[in-house]
Design a protein around this motif. Structure first.
Motif, PDB file in Angstrom:
ATOM      1  N   ILE A  53       0.863  -1.179   0.000  1.00 34.92           N
ATOM      2  CA  ILE A  53       0.000   0.000   0.000  1.00 34.92           C
ATOM      3  C   ILE A  53       0.897   1.225   0.000  1.00 34.92           C
ATOM      4  O   ILE A  53       1.933   1.243   0.679  1.00 34.92           O
ATOM      5  CB  ILE A  53      -0.982  -0.008   1.198  1.00 34.92           C
ATOM      6  N   ASP A  54       0.532   2.211  -0.791  1.00 38.35           N
ATOM      7  CA  ASP A  54       1.371   3.403  -0.844  1.00 38.35           C
ATOM      8  C   ASP A  54       1.140   4.235   0.424  1.00 38.35           C
ATOM      9  O   ASP A  54       0.115   4.082   1.091  1.00 38.35           O
ATOM     10  CB  ASP A  54       1.104   4.209  -2.122  1.00 38.35           C
ATOM     11  N   PRO A  55       2.076   5.086   0.778  1.00 31.27           N
ATOM     12  CA  PRO A  55       1.980   5.856   2.031  1.00 31.27           C
ATOM     13  C   PRO A  55       0.725   6.735   2.135  1.00 31.27           C
ATOM     14  O   PRO A  55       0.266   7.019   3.232  1.00 31.27           O
ATOM     15  CB  PRO A  55       3.237   6.718   2.035  1.00 31.27           C
ATOM     16  N   GLU A  56       0.170   7.151   1.005  1.00 33.72           N
ATOM     17  CA  GLU A  56      -1.029   7.994   1.027  1.00 33.72           C
ATOM     18  C   GLU A  56      -2.323   7.180   1.020  1.00 33.72           C
ATOM     19  O   GLU A  56      -3.412   7.754   0.957  1.00 33.72           O
ATOM     20  CB  GLU A  56      -1.023   8.962  -0.169  1.00 33.72           C
ATOM     21  N   TYR A  57      -2.211   5.853   1.023  1.00 36.09           N
ATOM     22  CA  TYR A  57      -3.383   4.976   0.993  1.00 36.09           C
ATOM     23  C   TYR A  57      -4.235   5.236  -0.248  1.00 36.09           C
ATOM     24  O   TYR A  57      -5.455   5.266  -0.190  1.00 36.09           O
ATOM     25  CB  TYR A  57      -4.224   5.122   2.269  1.00 36.09           C
ATOM     26  N   LYS A  58      -3.562   5.368  -1.396  1.00 39.89           N
ATOM     27  CA  LYS A  58      -4.264   5.610  -2.667  1.00 39.89           C
ATOM     28  C   LYS A  58      -4.307   4.369  -3.551  1.00 39.89           C
ATOM     29  O   LYS A  58      -5.213   4.217  -4.352  1.00 39.89           O
ATOM     30  CB  LYS A  58      -3.590   6.754  -3.423  1.00 39.89           C
ATOM     31  N   VAL A  59      -3.292   3.483  -3.443  1.00 37.83           N
ATOM     32  CA  VAL A  59      -3.223   2.267  -4.263  1.00 37.83           C
ATOM     33  C   VAL A  59      -2.804   1.119  -3.349  1.00 37.83           C
ATOM     34  O   VAL A  59      -1.942   1.287  -2.486  1.00 37.83           O
ATOM     35  CB  VAL A  59      -2.217   2.414  -5.430  1.00 37.83           C
ATOM     36  N   ILE A 115      -5.665  -5.376  -7.559  1.00 38.59           N
ATOM     37  CA  ILE A 115      -5.031  -4.062  -7.486  1.00 38.59           C
ATOM     38  C   ILE A 115      -6.186  -3.086  -7.306  1.00 38.59           C
ATOM     39  O   ILE A 115      -7.136  -3.073  -8.108  1.00 38.59           O
ATOM     40  CB  ILE A 115      -4.215  -3.734  -8.753  1.00 38.59           C
ATOM     41  N   LEU A 116      -6.119  -2.310  -6.231  1.00 40.96           N
ATOM     42  CA  LEU A 116      -7.185  -1.378  -5.873  1.00 40.96           C
ATOM     43  C   LEU A 116      -6.659   0.044  -5.866  1.00 40.96           C
ATOM     44  O   LEU A 116      -5.482   0.273  -5.593  1.00 40.96           O
ATOM     45  CB  LEU A 116      -7.733  -1.712  -4.484  1.00 40.96           C
ATOM     46  N   SER A 117      -7.553   0.986  -6.127  1.00 38.62           N
ATOM     47  CA  SER A 117      -7.173   2.396  -6.118  1.00 38.62           C
ATOM     48  C   SER A 117      -8.333   3.241  -5.608  1.00 38.62           C
ATOM     49  O   SER A 117      -9.493   2.903  -5.822  1.00 38.62           O
ATOM     50  CB  SER A 117      -6.785   2.846  -7.525  1.00 38.62           C
ATOM     51  N   ARG A 118      -7.998   4.346  -4.969  1.00 40.61           N
ATOM     52  CA  ARG A 118      -9.037   5.291  -4.546  1.00 40.61           C
ATOM     53  C   ARG A 118      -9.661   5.955  -5.767  1.00 40.61           C
ATOM     54  O   ARG A 118     -10.826   6.329  -5.743  1.00 40.61           O
ATOM     55  CB  ARG A 118      -8.457   6.369  -3.636  1.00 40.61           C
ATOM     56  N   ASP A 119      -8.869   6.104  -6.816  1.00 42.63           N
ATOM     57  CA  ASP A 119      -9.351   6.699  -8.060  1.00 42.63           C
ATOM     58  C   ASP A 119      -9.736   5.588  -9.034  1.00 42.63           C
ATOM     59  O   ASP A 119      -9.203   4.482  -8.966  1.00 42.63           O
ATOM     60  CB  ASP A 119      -8.272   7.580  -8.688  1.00 42.63           C
ATOM     61  N   ALA A 120     -10.626   5.901  -9.947  1.00 42.63           N
ATOM     62  CA  ALA A 120     -11.097   4.908 -10.919  1.00 42.63           C
ATOM     63  C   ALA A 120     -10.015   4.482 -11.906  1.00 42.63           C
ATOM     64  O   ALA A 120     -10.112   3.424 -12.509  1.00 42.63           O
ATOM     65  CB  ALA A 120     -12.317   5.442 -11.668  1.00 42.63           C
ATOM     66  N   GLN A 121      -8.982   5.281 -12.064  1.00 40.83           N
ATOM     67  CA  GLN A 121      -7.882   4.985 -12.992  1.00 40.83           C
ATOM     68  C   GLN A 121      -6.551   5.241 -12.284  1.00 40.83           C
ATOM     69  O   GLN A 121      -6.479   6.108 -11.413  1.00 40.83           O
ATOM     70  CB  GLN A 121      -7.959   5.886 -14.231  1.00 40.83           C
ATOM     71  N   ILE A 122      -5.526   4.492 -12.689  1.00 44.49           N
ATOM     72  CA  ILE A 122      -4.170   4.792 -12.228  1.00 44.49           C
ATOM     73  C   ILE A 122      -3.266   4.877 -13.447  1.00 44.49           C
ATOM     74  O   ILE A 122      -3.566   4.296 -14.489  1.00 44.49           O
ATOM     75  CB  ILE A 122      -3.624   3.764 -11.202  1.00 44.49           C
ATOM     76  N   ASP A 123      -2.164   5.588 -13.290  1.00 49.72           N
ATOM     77  CA  ASP A 123      -1.244   5.726 -14.420  1.00 49.72           C
ATOM     78  C   ASP A 123      -0.512   4.413 -14.652  1.00 49.72           C
ATOM     79  O   ASP A 123      -0.421   3.554 -13.768  1.00 49.72           O
ATOM     80  CB  ASP A 123      -0.275   6.895 -14.202  1.00 49.72           C
ATOM     81  N   ASP A 124       0.013   4.257 -15.865  1.00 48.80           N
ATOM     82  CA  ASP A 124       0.645   2.995 -16.261  1.00 48.80           C
ATOM     83  C   ASP A 124       1.889   2.681 -15.439  1.00 48.80           C
ATOM     84  O   ASP A 124       2.135   1.523 -15.119  1.00 48.80           O
ATOM     85  CB  ASP A 124       0.981   3.005 -17.757  1.00 48.80           C
ATOM     86  N   THR A 164       2.469   3.366 -12.282  1.00 45.39           N
ATOM     87  CA  THR A 164       2.021   2.827 -10.988  1.00 45.39           C
ATOM     88  C   THR A 164       1.505   1.410 -11.165  1.00 45.39           C
ATOM     89  O   THR A 164       1.845   0.514 -10.387  1.00 45.39           O
ATOM     90  CB  THR A 164       0.921   3.726 -10.386  1.00 45.39           C
ATOM     91  N   TYR A 165       0.711   1.187 -12.198  1.00 47.30           N
ATOM     92  CA  TYR A 165       0.182  -0.151 -12.475  1.00 47.30           C
ATOM     93  C   TYR A 165       1.324  -1.148 -12.667  1.00 47.30           C
ATOM     94  O   TYR A 165       1.325  -2.228 -12.068  1.00 47.30           O
ATOM     95  CB  TYR A 165      -0.727  -0.112 -13.709  1.00 47.30           C
ATOM     96  N   ASN A 172       4.823  -5.628 -10.858  1.00 46.76           N
ATOM     97  CA  ASN A 172       6.145  -6.161 -10.519  1.00 46.76           C
ATOM     98  C   ASN A 172       6.163  -6.738  -9.108  1.00 46.76           C
ATOM     99  O   ASN A 172       6.759  -7.790  -8.871  1.00 46.76           O
ATOM    100  CB  ASN A 172       7.222  -5.097 -10.685  1.00 46.76           C
ATOM    101  N   THR A 173       5.507  -6.060  -8.175  1.00 48.17           N
ATOM    102  CA  THR A 173       5.419  -6.602  -6.815  1.00 48.17           C
ATOM    103  C   THR A 173       4.683  -7.936  -6.831  1.00 48.17           C
ATOM    104  O   THR A 173       5.116  -8.898  -6.197  1.00 48.17           O
ATOM    105  CB  THR A 173       4.708  -5.607  -5.874  1.00 48.17           C
ATOM    106  N   ALA A 174       3.582  -7.995  -7.556  1.00 47.63           N
ATOM    107  CA  ALA A 174       2.812  -9.241  -7.649  1.00 47.63           C
ATOM    108  C   ALA A 174       3.650 -10.366  -8.261  1.00 47.63           C
ATOM    109  O   ALA A 174       3.617 -11.506  -7.795  1.00 47.63           O
ATOM    110  CB  ALA A 174       1.542  -9.013  -8.461  1.00 47.63           C
ATOM    111  N   LYS A 175       4.420 -10.043  -9.307  1.00 45.60           N
ATOM    112  CA  LYS A 175       5.299 -11.041  -9.939  1.00 45.60           C
ATOM    113  C   LYS A 175       6.318 -11.574  -8.945  1.00 45.60           C
ATOM    114  O   LYS A 175       6.587 -12.773  -8.899  1.00 45.60           O
ATOM    115  CB  LYS A 175       6.057 -10.425 -11.122  1.00 45.60           C
TER     116      LYS A 175
END
Length: 186
Positions: free
Chosen positions: A131-137, A150-159, A161-162, A167-170
């Motif tokens: 989880i990112d420090p701002e609790y956004k992703v 993969i969850l986000s506070r916003d409906a979209q995330i930039d590529d 970040t995705y 990479n973490t999941a891999k």
């Protein structure tokens, strides 16, 4: 006799190189680990699903998958999942999450009716893996490679970040080639 010795030597070398490749591949993945601590007050609220591994209970969801988390007085969390279906309808499911560690990063979640939640083996793992420090992703999974979101506070995330969360999941051994991107429409 020389041919037999060469064949044995070649076979041994081939087996050792295969073992080395296998060890190197295993060294690149680690067992999924939950983060040390999650502030459940900050985690509460709405999250948009950016991607997920295919699973039976999401088979009817085609877009707009969201999760709403609410902290209860007993420190459990109410979970309300919802999504849009192919026919334009909406389905939802309410459950409860129970913390499994002091840091609140390992939860067990049940979507059974309230009267049946006491039953053993009816709760799924829900580990916050990153989880990112701002609790956004957030990256959410469990001790196995069966579930991943993969969850986000916003409906979209930039590529970028995705890709970083992929990479973490891999690294945790998840087959990210099977991830399904979730359309989020207004």
């Amino acid at each position: 006799m020389k041919i037999a010795i060469k064949s044995i030597f070649a076979g041994t070398a081939l087996a050792l190189s295969g073992l080395a490749i296998s060890i190197a591949t295993q060294a690149q993945t680690v067992t999924p680990q939950a983060v040390d601590k999650v502030d459940i007050q900050r985690y509460a609220g709405q999250w948009h699903e950016i991607a997920h591994l295919p699973m039976y209970f999401q088979r009817k969801c085609v877009a707009n998958t969201k999760a709403q988390y609410t902290v209860n007085p007993d420190k459990t969390m109410t979970v309300l999942n919802s999504c849009s279906t192919k026919d334009g309808g909406k389905i939802s499911s309410e459950g409860v999450a129970y913390s499994q560690n002091e840091g609140n990063s390992k939860l067990k979640v049940s979507f059974l009716p309230k009267g049946l939640r006491w039953m053993p083996f009816t709760k799924g793992h829900y580990w916050v893996l990153r989880i990112d420090p701002e609790y956004k992703v957030a990256l959410v999974g469990g001790p196995s490679d069966k579930y991943l979101w993969i969850l986000s506070r916003d409906a979209q995330i930039d590529d970028a970040t995705y890709q970083s969360y992929l990479n973490t999941a891999k690294q945790y051994g998840y087959d990210v080639e099977k991830l399904i991107r979730t359309p989020q429409q207004p």
